[in-house]
Design a protein around this motif. Structure first.
Motif, mmCIF file in Angstrom:
data_model
loop_
_atom_site.group_PDB
_atom_site.id
_atom_site.type_symbol
_atom_site.label_atom_id
_atom_site.label_comp_id
_atom_site.label_asym_id
_atom_site.label_seq_id
_atom_site.Cartn_x
_atom_site.Cartn_y
_atom_site.Cartn_z
ATOM 1 N N ASP A 151 39.104 32.632 34.238
ATOM 2 C CA ASP A 151 38.611 31.847 33.111
ATOM 3 C C ASP A 151 37.701 32.684 32.220
ATOM 4 N N GLN A 152 37.091 33.738 32.804
ATOM 5 C CA GLN A 152 36.226 34.621 32.021
ATOM 6 C C GLN A 152 36.956 35.890 31.580
ATOM 7 N N LEU A 153 37.738 36.461 32.480
ATOM 8 C CA LEU A 153 38.477 37.682 32.177
ATOM 9 C C LEU A 153 39.940 37.480 32.566
ATOM 10 N N PRO A 154 40.720 36.837 31.725
ATOM 11 C CA PRO A 154 42.121 36.564 32.066
ATOM 12 C C PRO A 154 42.937 37.851 32.180
ATOM 13 N N ARG A 155 43.665 37.988 33.267
ATOM 14 C CA ARG A 155 44.412 39.219 33.539
ATOM 15 C C ARG A 155 45.899 38.933 33.668
ATOM 16 N N LYS A 156 46.682 39.972 33.694
ATOM 17 C CA LYS A 156 48.119 39.845 33.914
ATOM 18 C C LYS A 156 48.412 40.159 35.382
ATOM 19 N N ILE A 157 48.818 39.138 36.124
ATOM 20 C CA ILE A 157 49.204 39.359 37.514
ATOM 21 C C ILE A 157 50.716 39.560 37.532
ATOM 22 N N ALA A 158 51.111 40.802 37.698
ATOM 23 C CA ALA A 158 52.537 41.137 37.669
ATOM 24 C C ALA A 158 53.181 41.049 39.040
ATOM 25 N N TYR A 159 52.356 41.081 40.108
ATOM 26 C CA TYR A 159 52.889 41.102 41.469
ATOM 27 C C TYR A 159 52.143 40.068 42.310
ATOM 28 N N TRP A 160 52.910 39.221 42.998
ATOM 29 C CA TRP A 160 52.336 38.196 43.882
ATOM 30 C C TRP A 160 52.771 38.507 45.310
ATOM 31 N N MET A 161 51.812 38.737 46.199
ATOM 32 C CA MET A 161 52.144 39.122 47.575
ATOM 33 C C MET A 161 51.163 38.488 48.544
ATOM 34 N N ASP A 162 51.657 37.668 49.451
ATOM 35 C CA ASP A 162 50.787 37.030 50.439
ATOM 36 C C ASP A 162 50.608 37.875 51.692
ATOM 37 N N ASP A 163 51.487 38.843 51.901
ATOM 38 C CA ASP A 163 51.346 39.747 53.041
ATOM 39 C C ASP A 163 50.326 40.828 52.683
ATOM 40 N N LEU A 164 49.269 40.938 53.477
ATOM 41 C CA LEU A 164 48.174 41.846 53.163
ATOM 42 C C LEU A 164 48.630 43.297 53.122
ATOM 43 N N GLN A 165 49.495 43.690 54.037
ATOM 44 C CA GLN A 165 49.950 45.076 54.065
ATOM 45 C C GLN A 165 50.801 45.413 52.838
#
Length: 307
Positions: free
Chosen positions: A225-239
């Motif tokens: 909400d303060q610094l909107p970014r572009k999230i190009a990759y979504w990954m739930d696996d930490l590794q």
């Protein structure tokens, strides 16, 4: 009635099928079935409603499950206390992978007085970890203060918690990221502006790494909400997330201890107006705690006070 049959019964009670329990126990389904029948014979009571594919606890089974968990906990406590420093037992810790990653070395160090014991870590989200503690499947759980403040559905008055310290989130980049290659290092961090940062892609989980809830852009604690970014990759696996970060293709907002990895660098956003931190707690059951567990808690408390 014997402890092996009780252990098998408790395992079957938390699985959707007898076959799944047999797989966890490394037994044949036939051996599991015989153990259940033997226990029911000892009690002269049917504990399950049986169908072609599934077992489900009946009222007697639910009552017996509580007894079984208490008896197994007492047996483990007695074995550890009588065995002293040479006792063979498992310290079973449940919690989110990111918290296990952070505290594995600390827990291993606190168990140094018990060379015959082993440390068994099970990765699961916070409420699942507390549920495992309530069922006696874990000796301790690692959770954040946010869960304790909300007093999750599984909280028990017999439990206590020990704060293990704060975990601060930082903006991180891989060594090959364009910002790292083009920015001179100052005081252990690379100083960049928000406009520089927001010109690059991010990688983020879709779920909170702690509670597992779907939070989209809010999952990693960054204030979009303060610094909107572009999230190009979504990954739930930490590794997988770390692999993408190290490749230099994306930035990530992760706990500061990830910097122990020499392939990562902290970026200090000089005009960023927010920060995010999480207090980590160790939770245990005071009623079923063996002497080794009380000593483990004392060692961790001593470590935390010196940190």
């Amino acid at each position: 009635m014997n402890l092996i049959d009780l252990k098998i019964f408790a395992c079957v009670a938390r699985h959707p099928s007898q076959g799944a329990a047999a797989q966890e126990l490394h037994l044949t389904p036939s051996a599991v079935s015989k153990a259940l029948r033997r226990l029911e014979g000892d009690l002269d009571t049917v504990l399950f409603d049986r169908s072609a594919k599934q077992l489900s606890l009946n009222a007697s089974g639910r009552r017996m499950l509580e007894f079984a968990r208490n008896m197994l906990a007492m047996a483990e406590q007695a074995r550890a206390d009588v065995g002293g420093e040479q006792a063979t037992f498992s310290c079973r810790v449940a919690g989110p992978a990111i918290l296990l990653w952070r505290h594995a070395g600390q827990l291993a160090g606190a168990m140094a007085d018990y060379p015959a014991a082993d440390l068994h870590m099970s990765s699961m989200y916070e409420e699942d970890a507390l549920a495992a503690l309530s069922r006696g499947e874990a000796n301790t759980a690692l959770v954040t203060a946010e869960v304790l403040d909300g007093r999750a559905a599984y909280w028990s008055p017999e439990w206590q918690s020990l704060p293990l310290g704060a975990m601060n989130l930082q903006l991180l980049a891989g060594l090959q990221h364009p910002l790292v290659l083009s920015t001179p290092e100052q005081a252990g961090a690379l100083q960049v502006s928000s406009s520089q940062v927001l010109a690059h892609d991010f990688v983020s989980p879709t779920r909170s790494l702690f509670c597992g809830k779907q939070r989209g852009k809010r999952s990693d604690g960054w204030r979009d909400d303060q610094l909107p970014r572009k999230i190009a990759y979504w990954m739930d696996d930490l590794q997988l997330l770390l692999s993408m970060l190290k490749s230099g293709k994306a930035l990530a907002y992760l706990p500061d201890f990830a910097l122990a990895d020499t392939e990562l660098v902290r970026l200090e956003v000089v005009d960023c107006g927010f920060s995010c931190s999480e207090e980590v707690h160790l939770v245990w059951n005071t009623r079923t705690a063996a002497q080794w567990q009380l000593e483990l808690v004392a060692a961790l408390k001593d470590q935390s006070s010196k940190a």
